[in-house]
Structure formats: C-alpha cells, structure tokens
Write a protein that holds these residues in place. Structure first.
Motif, PDB file in Angstrom:
ATOM      1  N   ASP A 133      70.993  21.465  18.674  1.00 52.34           N
ATOM      2  CA  ASP A 133      70.101  20.361  18.342  1.00 52.34           C
ATOM      3  C   ASP A 133      70.763  19.486  17.287  1.00 52.34           C
ATOM      4  O   ASP A 133      71.086  19.962  16.198  1.00 52.34           O
ATOM      5  N   GLY A 134      71.003  18.214  17.613  1.00 54.02           N
ATOM      6  CA  GLY A 134      71.512  17.273  16.630  1.00 54.02           C
ATOM      7  C   GLY A 134      72.955  16.899  16.846  1.00 54.02           C
ATOM      8  O   GLY A 134      73.424  16.769  17.972  1.00 54.02           O
ATOM      9  N   TYR A 135      73.674  16.737  15.732  1.00 49.17           N
ATOM     10  CA  TYR A 135      75.060  16.274  15.721  1.00 49.17           C
ATOM     11  C   TYR A 135      76.012  17.453  15.589  1.00 49.17           C
ATOM     12  O   TYR A 135      75.969  18.166  14.583  1.00 49.17           O
ATOM     13  N   LEU A 136      76.884  17.618  16.558  1.00 47.12           N
ATOM     14  CA  LEU A 136      77.924  18.652  16.493  1.00 47.12           C
ATOM     15  C   LEU A 136      79.239  17.936  16.196  1.00 47.12           C
ATOM     16  O   LEU A 136      79.843  17.322  17.067  1.00 47.12           O
ATOM     17  N   ASP A 137      79.626  17.982  14.925  1.00 45.32           N
ATOM     18  CA  ASP A 137      80.820  17.260  14.483  1.00 45.32           C
ATOM     19  C   ASP A 137      81.639  18.150  13.548  1.00 45.32           C
ATOM     20  O   ASP A 137      81.391  19.358  13.465  1.00 45.32           O
ATOM     21  N   ALA A 138      82.599  17.578  12.865  1.00 48.74           N
ATOM     22  CA  ALA A 138      83.487  18.363  11.995  1.00 48.74           C
ATOM     23  C   ALA A 138      82.724  19.101  10.898  1.00 48.74           C
ATOM     24  O   ALA A 138      83.133  20.180  10.476  1.00 48.74           O
ATOM     25  N   HIS A 139      81.613  18.524  10.445  1.00 46.23           N
ATOM     26  CA  HIS A 139      80.845  19.164   9.374  1.00 46.23           C
ATOM     27  C   HIS A 139      79.987  20.313   9.882  1.00 46.23           C
ATOM     28  O   HIS A 139      79.730  21.268   9.152  1.00 46.23           O
ATOM     29  N   THR A 140      79.548  20.232  11.135  1.00 45.49           N
ATOM     30  CA  THR A 140      78.630  21.239  11.660  1.00 45.49           C
ATOM     31  C   THR A 140      79.301  22.223  12.634  1.00 45.49           C
ATOM     32  O   THR A 140      78.732  23.265  12.935  1.00 45.49           O
ATOM     33  N   ALA A 141      80.498  21.899  13.090  1.00 42.89           N
ATOM     34  CA  ALA A 141      81.200  22.782  14.033  1.00 42.89           C
ATOM     35  C   ALA A 141      81.366  24.207  13.507  1.00 42.89           C
ATOM     36  O   ALA A 141      81.211  25.158  14.281  1.00 42.89           O
ATOM     37  N   PRO A 142      81.652  24.420  12.206  1.00 40.79           N
ATOM     38  CA  PRO A 142      81.778  25.803  11.726  1.00 40.79           C
ATOM     39  C   PRO A 142      80.504  26.623  11.911  1.00 40.79           C
ATOM     40  O   PRO A 142      80.568  27.831  12.171  1.00 40.79           O
TER      41      PRO A 142
END
Length: 122
Positions: free
Chosen positions: A21-30
């Motif tokens: 749910d939401g944004y899967l990017d460099a900040h949330t990928a971990p």
C-alpha cells in the motif's frame, strides 16, 4: 517528502499474501525486503504481492522483487504479482517483468496459479 508505505500480511489458502500500500521507493524498499526475508525464514516460499493499493514503484522497489525471485524459486517457491494498477503496471512492463513473473488480475487468480503448480522460469 515523506512517503507512506505499508504491508499487510494475510493468507489466500496456503499462499502468503503481502498487500502493498502506497509508495515503494528507495526509502521504503528496505521495509518490503525485510518482510520477504521474514516470510522466507518462516518457511513461506509461495508469495503473492498484492499490488492493488500500490500507487508508485521505483527502481529500488523493483529491485526487491528481482533480488529474491531466484532464491525463492531455487527453494521451490515463487512470487506472483496481482492487481497492479495500470499506471504502476506500465513500469513493470517496460522493464520486462511480465516475462519473469506471473502477473494476474486478482489475488484469487494468483492463488489459483499456485494451485496449478505453474511458474515462470528465467
């Protein structure tokens, strides 16, 4: 800019579902990477990524899928993708993910694909 990302875990029959749910990017990928590692350590090797509420994916997010798929398949499991919004699907398509992953319209269809025993091969 803060990005929101959550993972809800559940089951569809004998298959583990990770609802993104939401944004899967460099900040949330971990966070996503840790979730997959936890599932693998728990013995859950058949995974569905429910992308129905995924609103954005970056190369870092795509990299998480790629970093685990071979290991999971070598262990006898698979990752299937489900319910990807058209805008997000375009990113997967441009990078050739449909050739590497089963991408289905619903979580139920992805679970049924596991029941059939089929999986993509590299």
């Amino acid at each position: 800019m803060a990005t929101n990302f959550q993972i809800e875990r559940g089951n569809q029959g004998a298959v583990r579902v990770l609802a993104l749910d939401g944004y899967l990017d460099a900040h949330t990928a971990p966070h996503f990477e840790n979730a997959i590692q936890e599932e693998m350590q728990a013995g859950n090797l058949n995974l569905i990524a429910d992308c129905g509420r995924l609103t954005y994916i970056s190369s870092a997010g795509l990299g998480v899928f790629m970093s685990f798929i071979e290991e999971i398949r070598d262990a006898g499991g698979d990752i299937k993708l489900a319910a990807i919004a058209p805008k997000v699907y375009q990113v997967f398509e441009v990078l050739g993910f449909p050739a590497l992953f089963d991408i289905l319209d619903t979580v139920e269809a992805a679970a049924a694909k596991f029941a059939e025993g089929g999986r993509k091969e590299f």
